[in-house]
Design an enzyme around this catalytic site. Sequence first.
Site, PDB file in Angstrom:
ATOM      1  N   LYS A 236       0.902  -1.019  -0.110  1.00 30.99           N
ATOM      2  CA  LYS A 236      -0.025  -0.074   0.111  1.00 30.99           C
ATOM      3  C   LYS A 236       0.783   1.194   0.004  1.00 30.99           C
ATOM      4  CE  LYS A 236      -1.757  -1.503   3.618  1.00 30.99           C
ATOM      5  NZ  LYS A 236      -2.567  -1.954   4.992  1.00 30.99           N
ATOM      6  N   THR A 269      -8.601   8.864   9.291  1.00 33.17           N
ATOM      7  CA  THR A 269      -7.965   7.537   8.426  1.00 33.17           C
ATOM      8  C   THR A 269      -7.764   6.494   9.261  1.00 33.17           C
ATOM      9  OG1 THR A 269      -5.735   8.793   8.474  1.00 33.17           O
ATOM     10  CG2 THR A 269      -7.045   9.322   6.776  1.00 33.17           C
ATOM     11  N   GLY A 271      -7.348   3.271  11.179  1.00 28.81           N
ATOM     12  CA  GLY A 271      -8.063   1.751  10.979  1.00 28.81           C
ATOM     13  C   GLY A 271      -8.108   1.502   9.503  1.00 28.81           C
ATOM     14  N   THR A 272      -7.624   2.314   8.670  1.00 22.95           N
ATOM     15  CA  THR A 272      -7.879   2.021   7.247  1.00 22.95           C
ATOM     16  C   THR A 272      -7.300   0.531   6.768  1.00 22.95           C
ATOM     17  OG1 THR A 272      -6.132   3.394   6.632  1.00 22.95           O
ATOM     18  CG2 THR A 272      -8.235   4.233   6.132  1.00 22.95           C
ATOM     19  N   GLY A 273      -6.007   0.418   7.292  1.00 19.55           N
ATOM     20  CA  GLY A 273      -5.282  -0.716   6.873  1.00 19.55           C
ATOM     21  C   GLY A 273      -5.982  -1.948   7.493  1.00 19.55           C
ATOM     22  N   CYS A 274      -6.475  -2.098   8.775  1.00 16.67           N
ATOM     23  CA  CYS A 274      -7.483  -3.203   9.371  1.00 16.67           C
ATOM     24  C   CYS A 274      -8.547  -3.249   8.590  1.00 16.67           C
ATOM     25  CB  CYS A 274      -7.857  -2.627  10.763  1.00 16.67           C
ATOM     26  SG  CYS A 274      -6.625  -2.426  11.971  1.00 16.67           S
TER      27      CYS A 274
END
Length: 553
Positions: A236, A269, A271-274
């Site tokens: 990412k 933003t 928590g976007t990865g989780c």
Amino acid sequence: MAYFCSQVLSTSFFTPKPQIPVLLSPGVACIKSSQPYRFLHLKAMQDNKVSMPTPGDESKVRVPHVLTVAGSDSGAGAGIQADLKACAARGVYCSTVITAVTAQNTLGVQGVNIVPEDFVAEQLRSVLSDMSPNVVKTGMLPSTGIVKTLCQSLKEFPVQALVVDPVMVSTSGHTLAGPSILDSFREELLPMADIVTPNLKEASALLGGVPLETIADMRSAAKAIHDIGPRNVLVKGGDLPVSLDAVDVFYDGEDFYEFRSSRIMTPNTHGTGCTLASTVAAELAKGSQMLSAVKVAKRYVEAALSYSKNIAIGGGLQGPMDHLLKLKSNVLRRPFDPCDLFLYAVTDSRMNKKWGRSIVDAVKAAIEGGASIIQLREKEVETSDFLEAAKACLKICRVHGVPLLINDRIDVALASDADGVHIGQSDMPAHVARALLGPDKIIGVSCKTPEQAQQAWIDGADYIGSGGVYPTNTKENNKTIGLDGLKTVCLSSKLPVVAIGGIGISNAQAVMGLGVPNLEGVAVVSALFDRECVLTETRKLLEVLKESTKIAN
Ligand SMILES: Cc1ncc(COP(=O)(O)OP(=O)(O)O)c(N)n1
Ligand SMILES: Cc1nc(C(=O)O)sc1CCOP(=O)(O)O
Ligand SMILES: [Mg+2]
């Protein structure tokens, strides 16, 4: 703070080939691997241990299921809480194994308490031995022991796919898994993974600290990480410097795909990865192929970010997003209050045309005159014009806190996000309307008899419209039930009732004078809209109604 919103998916380098499915359907495993873990998995399938419908189970619906193995975030923007919300938003069941409890908010991470390894093992056993999740998704794995425990459990209880989000550092910069974890990631977890989703820092750490500054670097990193063992890699690039756009690089061992994005300016933003990894897991659990799962997950995260860009939760630099895309509209909307029925203005396109005014002007005037709820009853307009009018009226109604309902047309109510509908006995049945509109929209039902009133309650209506109290020219062949009929309906139900049919300033007091407690107001068409000045007529009727409540008290 910024994030990226991809409008366009650009594939590059190679023409995409048909993907070999990771999942053929929930319950059917991939066969493209020679890794020992997969042999175990296939063997378990053959032994009927994984997701095979057993005889007698035909009547049961198997729901797609993700098990997340991650840390708890007390602020609920990331971690287990984000995973639960993302799966719920995508219609997938989510069970949880908690590896750490963090004290966390929008300012940062204040504390971390790691769950003892044997208790992580116990949680894993509880879920895996009984509930057969389709996919396991990992987040914060704070110790080598926990990584090893997880890998051991997955060998004992194979699942269809493993999604690894190699969480190392929180978005606020707090270390959540130290460098000692890297070896167990590389040696044990990644070789079992169907996809790993590192950000730039995590990809760099997995590769021993190589700098990643360009898209070419990301491609090399994706390839190098793929060599460690996962079947697919998504690097990412949200933190990539020097570019206004962001690029994520997906590599499946044969081809590279780029997801190019433009920035959304938002602080929300966290928590976007989780969320992205959980959504990939959710889509895989439903039976998607890997590339489709990644595409859908990116689209969902971007929609949630865009939707949540202005919500305000917490005072820190990075807020959470709204996974269910609901907070904004619910904040603006107040719940239905039976008092809203006091002066109910119902529009009529023929009358407004006759007096040379638009629906929007008619609604504006009625609100200014004191109408407490509006219904758009537009029997003769084209659907597209009805929708446009509904959207325009909704803007005005929202500013004044006046609910706007749509007559008959559930589709127009849904498309315009109006506050609800009014339906009659020959329209869409109220219980079906409720199922379509959900629990929050207002539903009014026309009732002339106690039986209809009782059914309206059972079907989940919020109020009853009862009439015709007097003869009317507005609705053809309408049965007049009189004041007695109105009273009978009111007494047969606990729902709030609004009277309709031939009501105006000359008889409104007689209607309200019935003195039944659930009769909340009057609904009128011609007395307001078949007149030259809607504003004046509404004001006059409001005065009469106010007077009638004074008399009653
Ligand atoms: C407030 C209110 N009450 C009754 C009606 C009539 O609805 P319905 O019986 O569906 O007839 P039409 O309005 O569709 O002709 C109403 N619209 N509003
Ligand atoms: C739309 C409608 N429904 C009725 C019912 O009896 O359910 S009477 C009616 C028409 C109401 O118009 P006016 O206020 O001009 O009489
Ligand atoms: Mg109707």
